[in-house]
Design a protein around this motif. Structure first.
Motif, short mmCIF file in Angstrom:
data_model
loop_
_atom_site.label_atom_id
_atom_site.label_comp_id
_atom_site.label_asym_id
_atom_site.label_seq_id
_atom_site.Cartn_x
_atom_site.Cartn_y
_atom_site.Cartn_z
N UNK A 1 0.85 -1.18 0.00
CA UNK A 1 0.00 0.00 0.00
C UNK A 1 0.89 1.24 0.00
N UNK A 2 0.60 2.19 -0.88
CA UNK A 2 1.29 3.48 -0.81
C UNK A 2 0.26 4.52 -0.40
N UNK A 3 0.60 5.30 0.60
CA UNK A 3 -0.38 6.23 1.16
C UNK A 3 -0.55 7.48 0.30
N UNK A 4 0.55 7.94 -0.23
CA UNK A 4 0.49 9.18 -1.01
C UNK A 4 0.20 8.88 -2.48
N UNK A 5 -0.43 9.81 -3.13
CA UNK A 5 -0.68 9.66 -4.57
C UNK A 5 0.63 9.87 -5.32
N UNK A 6 1.15 8.80 -5.87
CA UNK A 6 2.41 8.85 -6.62
C UNK A 6 2.07 8.79 -8.11
N UNK A 7 2.71 9.63 -8.90
CA UNK A 7 2.50 9.57 -10.35
C UNK A 7 3.43 8.55 -10.96
N UNK A 8 2.91 7.49 -11.53
CA UNK A 8 3.80 6.49 -12.14
C UNK A 8 4.38 6.99 -13.45
N UNK A 9 5.44 6.32 -13.86
CA UNK A 9 6.16 6.69 -15.08
C UNK A 9 6.53 5.36 -15.74
N UNK A 10 6.01 5.11 -16.93
CA UNK A 10 6.23 3.83 -17.60
C UNK A 10 7.69 3.64 -17.99
#
Lengths: 124, 124
Positions: free
Chosen positions: A80-89
């Motif tokens: 689980x990640x609590x913060x909204x992380x922007x993924x990058x392909x």
């Protein structure tokens, strides 16, 4: 499986066959000399840019017909990640994004079953 | 791991190297075309004569140094048999017996850690 606080799961779009273009869980093959957990973290980072911490074992999937390339065993973990992380392909992924409606995303392999198992786990 | 109602665990004595003569958990390698669970049941039956039912996933062990033969991943399951079954050694096992004091049995590989994990699981 990387979940965020809003119940979304981090998926990639497959760059290569089989299931080219379909959504799938990030993952890949364990290298000789690394643990399964290290391989899991490495593949998630390579494919999505997201660094994950503690992993919870969800299941082991080994139906001989689950991968058209041949008999493949997958070990699935959840985090689980609590913060909204922007993924990058990156690497084998054509895209990486947070998906809420994963049940209707046309997932590759048996990944819809694996996520359903993890959801059950989370709520237990 | 096969536990009985009295908290004993079913162990074999290894017939071959590495750890020849030492106690170990029954187990072995998955064949192409069988599930991991089927391999687990097959190996327990071949080595101890005990047929097991429902399996509970305990853990995945993949430290590259855990097996002197090379990098080996073990998937460990636990099951409980209610009745006292008399094991019968077969295939790779020189003996098969119920062991109460497994912590001091000089177990092969990392099997003492695996049993400790299963014990924690049972009491959770």
């Amino acid at each position: 499986m990387v979940f965020d606080g809003a119940g979304r799961v981090l998926l990639i779009r497959r760059k290569n066959e089989p299931f080219k273009g379909a959504f799938a869980l990030p993952g890949g093959f364990v290298e000789i000399g690394e643990t399964v957990e290290a391989a899991c973290r490495r593949e998630v980072l390579e494919e999505t840019g997201v660094a994950v911490g503690e992993l919870r074992l969800v299941g082991v999937y080994s139906d001989p017909k689950r991968d058209p390339r041949g008999h493949t065993v997958s070990v699935a973990y959840a985090t689980l990640v609590q913060e909204a992380i922007s993924p990058r392909a990156g690497s084998d992924a054509a895209a990486a994004e947070w998906v809420r409606d994963w049940r209707n995303a046309g997932l590759a392999f048996d990944h819809v079953v694996i996520i359903a198992d993890a959801e059950r786990f989370r709520s237990s």
